[in-house]
Design a protein around this motif. Structure first.
Motif, PDB file in Angstrom:
ATOM      1  N   LYS A  51      -9.495  39.619 -25.341  1.00 12.79           N
ATOM      2  CA  LYS A  51      -9.692  41.009 -24.935  1.00 12.79           C
ATOM      3  C   LYS A  51     -11.098  41.521 -25.262  1.00 12.79           C
ATOM      4  O   LYS A  51     -11.343  42.723 -25.210  1.00 12.79           O
ATOM      5  CB  LYS A  51      -8.646  41.891 -25.596  1.00 12.79           C
ATOM      6  CG  LYS A  51      -7.243  41.552 -25.127  1.00 12.79           C
ATOM      7  CD  LYS A  51      -6.221  42.468 -25.681  1.00 12.79           C
ATOM      8  CE  LYS A  51      -4.856  42.059 -25.137  1.00 12.79           C
ATOM      9  NZ  LYS A  51      -3.794  42.900 -25.614  1.00 12.79           N
ATOM     10  N   SER A  54     -12.737  43.531 -22.275  1.00 13.43           N
ATOM     11  CA  SER A  54     -12.135  44.866 -22.122  1.00 13.43           C
ATOM     12  C   SER A  54     -12.575  45.788 -23.248  1.00 13.43           C
ATOM     13  O   SER A  54     -12.915  46.951 -23.012  1.00 13.43           O
ATOM     14  CB  SER A  54     -10.610  44.770 -22.125  1.00 13.43           C
ATOM     15  OG  SER A  54     -10.163  44.048 -21.015  1.00 13.43           O
ATOM     16  N   TRP A  55     -12.590  45.273 -24.467  1.00 13.56           N
ATOM     17  CA  TRP A  55     -12.993  46.079 -25.616  1.00 13.56           C
ATOM     18  C   TRP A  55     -14.436  46.543 -25.468  1.00 13.56           C
ATOM     19  O   TRP A  55     -14.757  47.708 -25.706  1.00 13.56           O
ATOM     20  CB  TRP A  55     -12.817  45.268 -26.900  1.00 13.56           C
ATOM     21  CG  TRP A  55     -13.136  46.045 -28.139  1.00 13.56           C
ATOM     22  CD1 TRP A  55     -12.285  46.848 -28.842  1.00 13.56           C
ATOM     23  CD2 TRP A  55     -14.397  46.107 -28.812  1.00 13.56           C
ATOM     24  NE1 TRP A  55     -12.944  47.405 -29.906  1.00 13.56           N
ATOM     25  CE2 TRP A  55     -14.243  46.974 -29.921  1.00 13.56           C
ATOM     26  CE3 TRP A  55     -15.630  45.535 -28.599  1.00 13.56           C
ATOM     27  CZ2 TRP A  55     -15.281  47.257 -30.802  1.00 13.56           C
ATOM     28  CZ3 TRP A  55     -16.669  45.811 -29.472  1.00 13.56           C
ATOM     29  CH2 TRP A  55     -16.484  46.673 -30.565  1.00 13.56           C
ATOM     30  N   GLN A  58     -14.687  49.197 -22.663  1.00 11.90           N
ATOM     31  CA  GLN A  58     -14.088  50.459 -23.108  1.00 11.90           C
ATOM     32  C   GLN A  58     -15.008  51.154 -24.101  1.00 11.90           C
ATOM     33  O   GLN A  58     -15.178  52.380 -24.061  1.00 11.90           O
ATOM     34  CB  GLN A  58     -12.722  50.210 -23.743  1.00 11.90           C
ATOM     35  CG  GLN A  58     -11.653  49.863 -22.747  1.00 11.90           C
ATOM     36  CD  GLN A  58     -10.357  49.443 -23.420  1.00 11.90           C
ATOM     37  OE1 GLN A  58     -10.257  49.348 -24.632  1.00 11.90           O
ATOM     38  NE2 GLN A  58      -9.346  49.182 -22.604  1.00 11.90           N
ATOM     39  N   THR A  59     -15.628  50.390 -24.975  1.00 14.77           N
ATOM     40  CA  THR A  59     -16.591  50.942 -25.925  1.00 14.77           C
ATOM     41  C   THR A  59     -17.770  51.557 -25.169  1.00 14.77           C
ATOM     42  O   THR A  59     -18.212  52.668 -25.487  1.00 14.77           O
ATOM     43  CB  THR A  59     -17.081  49.855 -26.898  1.00 14.77           C
ATOM     44  OG1 THR A  59     -15.957  49.333 -27.605  1.00 14.77           O
ATOM     45  CG2 THR A  59     -18.108  50.399 -27.872  1.00 14.77           C
ATOM     46  N   HIS A  61     -17.776  52.652 -22.066  1.00 20.00           N
ATOM     47  CA  HIS A  61     -17.270  53.825 -21.342  1.00 20.00           C
ATOM     48  C   HIS A  61     -17.172  55.043 -22.270  1.00 20.00           C
ATOM     49  O   HIS A  61     -17.637  56.137 -21.922  1.00 20.00           O
ATOM     50  CB  HIS A  61     -15.903  53.488 -20.738  1.00 20.00           C
ATOM     51  CG  HIS A  61     -15.261  54.603 -19.996  1.00 20.00           C
ATOM     52  ND1 HIS A  61     -15.744  55.074 -18.799  1.00 20.00           N
ATOM     53  CD2 HIS A  61     -14.183  55.357 -20.278  1.00 20.00           C
ATOM     54  CE1 HIS A  61     -14.979  56.067 -18.384  1.00 20.00           C
ATOM     55  NE2 HIS A  61     -14.027  56.258 -19.264  1.00 20.00           N
ATOM     56  N   ARG A  62     -16.607  54.840 -23.452  1.00 26.39           N
ATOM     57  CA  ARG A  62     -16.485  55.958 -24.406  1.00 26.39           C
ATOM     58  C   ARG A  62     -17.863  56.423 -24.889  1.00 26.39           C
ATOM     59  O   ARG A  62     -18.088  57.613 -25.100  1.00 26.39           O
ATOM     60  CB  ARG A  62     -15.611  55.541 -25.587  1.00 26.39           C
ATOM     61  CG  ARG A  62     -14.126  55.462 -25.238  1.00 26.39           C
ATOM     62  CD  ARG A  62     -13.263  55.282 -26.483  1.00 26.39           C
ATOM     63  NE  ARG A  62     -13.621  54.107 -27.254  1.00 26.39           N
ATOM     64  CZ  ARG A  62     -13.097  52.894 -27.087  1.00 26.39           C
ATOM     65  NH1 ARG A  62     -12.193  52.708 -26.161  1.00 26.39           N
ATOM     66  NH2 ARG A  62     -13.474  51.889 -27.854  1.00 26.39           N
ATOM     67  N   SER A  85     -14.798  57.521 -12.764  1.00 23.89           N
ATOM     68  CA  SER A  85     -13.556  57.144 -13.427  1.00 23.89           C
ATOM     69  C   SER A  85     -13.267  55.656 -13.268  1.00 23.89           C
ATOM     70  O   SER A  85     -13.515  55.060 -12.226  1.00 23.89           O
ATOM     71  CB  SER A  85     -12.414  57.959 -12.823  1.00 23.89           C
ATOM     72  OG  SER A  85     -11.208  57.619 -13.423  1.00 23.89           O
ATOM     73  N   GLU A  86     -12.734  55.070 -14.302  1.00 20.14           N
ATOM     74  CA  GLU A  86     -12.493  53.629 -14.360  1.00 20.14           C
ATOM     75  C   GLU A  86     -11.424  53.168 -13.371  1.00 20.14           C
ATOM     76  O   GLU A  86     -10.442  53.853 -13.128  1.00 20.14           O
ATOM     77  CB  GLU A  86     -11.999  53.257 -15.759  1.00 20.14           C
ATOM     78  CG  GLU A  86     -13.061  53.294 -16.787  1.00 20.14           C
ATOM     79  CD  GLU A  86     -13.971  52.090 -16.722  1.00 20.14           C
ATOM     80  OE1 GLU A  86     -13.482  50.951 -16.680  1.00 20.14           O
ATOM     81  OE2 GLU A  86     -15.176  52.306 -16.695  1.00 20.14           O
ATOM     82  N   GLU A  88      -8.462  50.273 -12.574  1.00 22.29           N
ATOM     83  CA  GLU A  88      -7.471  49.660 -13.442  1.00 22.29           C
ATOM     84  C   GLU A  88      -8.131  48.462 -14.134  1.00 22.29           C
ATOM     85  O   GLU A  88      -8.624  47.549 -13.460  1.00 22.29           O
ATOM     86  CB  GLU A  88      -6.264  49.189 -12.629  1.00 22.29           C
ATOM     87  CG  GLU A  88      -5.434  50.323 -12.053  1.00 22.29           C
ATOM     88  CD  GLU A  88      -4.763  51.141 -13.130  1.00 22.29           C
ATOM     89  OE1 GLU A  88      -4.291  50.572 -14.130  1.00 22.29           O
ATOM     90  OE2 GLU A  88      -4.716  52.364 -12.971  1.00 22.29           O
ATOM     91  N   PRO A  89      -8.181  48.426 -15.467  1.00 23.52           N
ATOM     92  CA  PRO A  89      -8.904  47.358 -16.164  1.00 23.52           C
ATOM     93  C   PRO A  89      -8.406  45.955 -15.836  1.00 23.52           C
ATOM     94  O   PRO A  89      -9.199  45.039 -15.690  1.00 23.52           O
ATOM     95  CB  PRO A  89      -8.676  47.676 -17.642  1.00 23.52           C
ATOM     96  CG  PRO A  89      -8.267  49.093 -17.695  1.00 23.52           C
ATOM     97  CD  PRO A  89      -7.632  49.413 -16.372  1.00 23.52           C
ATOM     98  N   HIS A  93     -10.662  43.115 -14.111  1.00 28.18           N
ATOM     99  CA  HIS A  93     -10.880  41.856 -14.836  1.00 28.18           C
ATOM    100  C   HIS A  93     -10.516  40.662 -13.954  1.00 28.18           C
ATOM    101  O   HIS A  93     -11.226  39.650 -13.941  1.00 28.18           O
ATOM    102  CB  HIS A  93     -10.059  41.850 -16.126  1.00 28.18           C
ATOM    103  CG  HIS A  93     -10.252  40.619 -16.940  1.00 28.18           C
ATOM    104  ND1 HIS A  93     -11.438  40.310 -17.566  1.00 28.18           N
ATOM    105  CD2 HIS A  93      -9.397  39.597 -17.211  1.00 28.18           C
ATOM    106  CE1 HIS A  93     -11.304  39.160 -18.192  1.00 28.18           C
ATOM    107  NE2 HIS A  93     -10.088  38.705 -17.995  1.00 28.18           N
TER     108      HIS A  93
END
Length: 180
Positions: A51, A54-55, A58-59, A61-62, A85-86, A88-89, A93
Motif C-alpha cells: 500500500k 496509495s499511502w 494520499q499524503t 493529496h492531503r 477530486s480523487e 477511486e484509488p 491503481h
C-alpha cells in the motif's frame, strides 16, 4: 522498507501529480519537500508494503489540501469541493500498470515526450527549452499525445465517470488488452 528507495521510485510521479494540481513551480517544489519529510517520518507506520503507493499519493493529496487552506485559497472549502477530486484509488491503481506500456505503444517521439512530462515530472517549459521547441508547439504536442494515449485506453476499456467527471470504474472491452 527502504525509505530512500521508495522515495527514489515515486518522487517523479508525485512531482507530476503536484504539477497537475498546483500551478506555481516554486510551490510544487515546496510541497514535494514537505511530502518527502512526511514520507521519511511516517512511512514506518505503514504495515502493508503493497500500500506504499496509495499511502504516498494520499499524503500528497492531503498536503495539497493543507496548502490551499493555509494560503487562504480554499476558505470555507471542504476537500470534496476541490476541482481535482480523487478518482477511486483502487481503479486508478489498477489502470496505472497500463500507462507505461500504452505510452510505449505510441510513436517514439510522442512516447518520449509523455514519459518525460507525465511520468518523470519534467515541466513543459523545461522540455521545450531542452529540445529547442517553441513552448506553444510543445503544448500542442502534449495535448495531442495525451489525446492519442486516451485513444489507446478507450480502445482497450470502457470507462464510467461519476457526476464530477472522475473515473469510477472500467471494464475491459476484450479479455486481453494488447499492451496492458
Amino acid at each position: 522498507m527502504d525509505v530512500e528507495k521508495i522515495w527514489f521510485e515515486y518522487r517523479a510521479r508525485i512531482k507530476a501529480f503536484l504539477h497537475s494540481r498546483v500551478s506555481n513551480v516554486a510551490d510544487v517544489e515546496d510541497l514535494l519537500q514537505e511530502i518527502s519529510i512526511k514520507t521519511f517520518v511516517g512511512i514506518s507506520a505503514l504495515d502493508d508494503p503493497s500500500k506504499v503507493q496509495s499511502w504516498l499519493f494520499q499524503t500528497a493529496h492531503r498536503t495539497i489540501i493543507d496548502f490551499y487552506r493555509k494560503n487562504g485559497s480554499a476558505k470555507d472549502m471542504h476537500a470534496d469541493d476541490l476541482w481535482y477530486s480523487e478518482d477511486e484509488p483502487e481503479t486508478r491503481h489498477e489502470l496505472e500498470r497500463c500507462v507505461e506500456p500504452f505510452i510505449a505503444a505510441l510513436p517514439s517521439e510522442t512516447a518520449q515526450l509523455l514519459t518525460a512530462i507525465d511520468i518523470e515530472g519534467q515541466s513543459q517549459k523545461d522540455y521545450a527549452a531542452a529540445h529547442g521547441l517553441p513552448y506553444s508547439t510543445l503544448k500542442t504536442r502534449v495535448k495531442n499525445g495525451r489525446r492519442a494515449l486516451r485513444s489507446v485506453f478507450d480502445n482497450c476499456c470502457r470507462f464510467t465517470l461519476d457526476s464530477r467527471g472522475n473515473l469510477s470504474e472500467y471494464h475491459s472491452k476484450s479479455d486481453s488488452c494488447e499492451n496492458c
